[in-house]
Design an enzyme around this catalytic site. Structure first.
Site, mmCIF file in Angstrom:
data_model
loop_
_atom_site.group_PDB
_atom_site.id
_atom_site.type_symbol
_atom_site.label_atom_id
_atom_site.label_comp_id
_atom_site.label_asym_id
_atom_site.label_seq_id
_atom_site.Cartn_x
_atom_site.Cartn_y
_atom_site.Cartn_z
ATOM 1 N N ARG A 1 4.719 -61.982 26.110
ATOM 2 C CA ARG A 1 5.892 -61.595 26.699
ATOM 3 C C ARG A 1 6.089 -62.173 27.943
ATOM 4 N NH1 ARG A 1 7.125 -60.116 22.314
ATOM 5 N NH2 ARG A 1 7.728 -58.117 21.623
ATOM 6 N N GLU B 1 14.526 -63.528 30.605
ATOM 7 C CA GLU B 1 15.042 -63.660 28.999
ATOM 8 C C GLU B 1 15.993 -62.491 28.756
ATOM 9 O OE1 GLU B 1 13.099 -63.181 24.774
ATOM 10 O OE2 GLU B 1 11.826 -64.427 26.124
ATOM 11 N N HIS C 1 11.476 -68.197 22.508
ATOM 12 C CA HIS C 1 11.126 -66.937 22.136
ATOM 13 C C HIS C 1 11.199 -67.145 20.446
ATOM 14 C CE1 HIS C 1 10.498 -62.398 22.633
ATOM 15 N NE2 HIS C 1 9.792 -62.977 21.575
#
Length: 380
Positions: free
Chosen positions: A206, A235, A252
């Site tokens: 993450r 993000e 991602h």
């Protein structure tokens, strides 16, 4: 029943059409008004599922076709008697494939074999543990760290020792802001200073695990340091300065193989069927398509490392995703839309296990190596 689902979840119609009505929406735009008459909500990690989204709705079950739970308010779901499930391990092979492709590209840039590197793996769960085992079988020196997995044969008690010795550090931790070992901001200035000045960090977990300002400062101080970044603190609008500084930058998608996403959908199908007491009539094997690259074949003259790198990048070359991201985001007037569009229209990518590799029986070492990496080995 009525389903509200993230439009990026594959095979939804194949698995759920016989169960009821399906309303597909962008995961970031799902709102309470969309759920008023719905029974099931199926999401990916971009949808925050909490009281603000669900209060006053008719949702009885929430499924996330991803491995993590940080986007789900599980305490609220339990309190309200709403069933929920995630798909642990569904994309583990896909993320491992991503890391192997990155190692292959980095090795080519440095003209040194990745087999000779020391790889530090932080987080030894479904992904990190499997990656450590695979690399170890290949003869790679592996150092692992996971305070929640002290029984792992790869775990070392000293994170500093791992950081000081590893040529590459790859992160496979869950995202947590509290608790005994929170991962929010784990990679800070001290963490980076403990690494070799010419090392590389890979993040597929993450974005918030890395303090991005600290990483940018570290780049400025250590020009040889490298980073492979698939996830971003801000993000879906990544920091362009960090993207430009990274060796490889992707939107991602490390776990975005079709196989990984389809396994997540299958797990949701099984959990929904179980929750509502419905019969299980379908299996993923009935629905999975043929891979674009069905077969590879190597002669006895093929050098083992060359064959491994060739097979890896033939199936998945991370540089293609890096190119697409840089090309789109540098000219985008709306980087959030561009980032999400790269994910929504992600080209078909299959796991290594979908490709058969034909080898003669006497090519024993290469058979073992490619088998460890995940390829389907067949006799030539």
């Amino acid at each position: 029943m009525k389903f509200v689902v993230d439009e990026n979840i594959p095979l939804i119609d194949a698995f759920f059409a016989d169960m009821g009505e399906i309303d597909k929406r962008s995961g970031r735009t799902i709102r309470p008004e969309h759920l008023q008459n719905a029974d099931v909500l199926l999401v990916r990690s971009v949808t925050q599922v909490n009281q603000a989204l669900l209060e006053g709705t008719s949702i009885k079950f929430v499924g996330s076709a991803t491995i993590g739970e940080e986007h789900l308010d599980t305490a609220y779901l339990t309190e309200q008697g709403i069933g929920y499930a995630t798909a642990p391990g569904c994309n583990a092979e896909s993320v491992i494939n991503y890391v192997m492709s990155a190692l292959s590209v980095l090795s080519e840039r440095h003209t040194t074999p990745w087999l000779d590197w020391t790889i530090g793996i932080i987080g030894l769960g479904n992904i990190g543990g499997r990656l450590a085992e695979m690399l170890s079988k290949l003869g790679v020196s592996v150092l692992g760290y996971d305070p929640f997995k002290p029984e792992s044969p790869f775990h070392t008690d000293s994170l500093h020792d791992l950081l000081s010795k590893a040529d590459v550090v790859t992160l496979h931790v869950p995202f947590s802001e509290t608790g005994e070992n929170p991962t929010l901001g784990l990679v800070d200035r001290a963490f980076l200073q403990a690494m070799k000045p010419d090392a590389c960090i890979i993040n597929t977990s993450r974005g918030g695990v890395i303090q991005e300002n600290a990483l940018l400062d570290h780049f400025a101080e250590h020009w040889e340091f490298e980073a492979v970044l698939d996830v971003w603190e801000t993000e879906p609008e990544p920091n362009l300065a960090l993207m430009d500084a990274a060796t490889l930058a992707t939107p991602h998608i490390a776990g975005y193989s079709l196989d990984g996403k389809m396994r997540g959908t299958e797990q949701m199908y099984l959990r929904v069927s179980e929750h509502f007491g419905l019969p299980i009539r379908l299996k993923l094997g009935q629905l999975i398509p043929e891979p674009p690259l069905r077969k590879l074949s190597f002669s006895v003259e093929a050098e083992d490392l060359w064959a491994m790198n060739t097979a890896i990048r033939a199936c998945y070359d991370v540089r293609n995703d890096d190119f697409r991201m840089r090309q789109r985001l540098h000219v985008a007037t709306n980087r959030t839309e561009a980032f999400d569009d790269l994910r929504k229209h992600y080209p078909m990518r299959r796991d290594f296990s979908a490709t058969k590799v034909e080898l003669r029986k006497k090519m024993a070492m290469l058979r073992d190596q490619l088998g460890y990496i995940g390829f389907d080995i067949r006799d030539k």
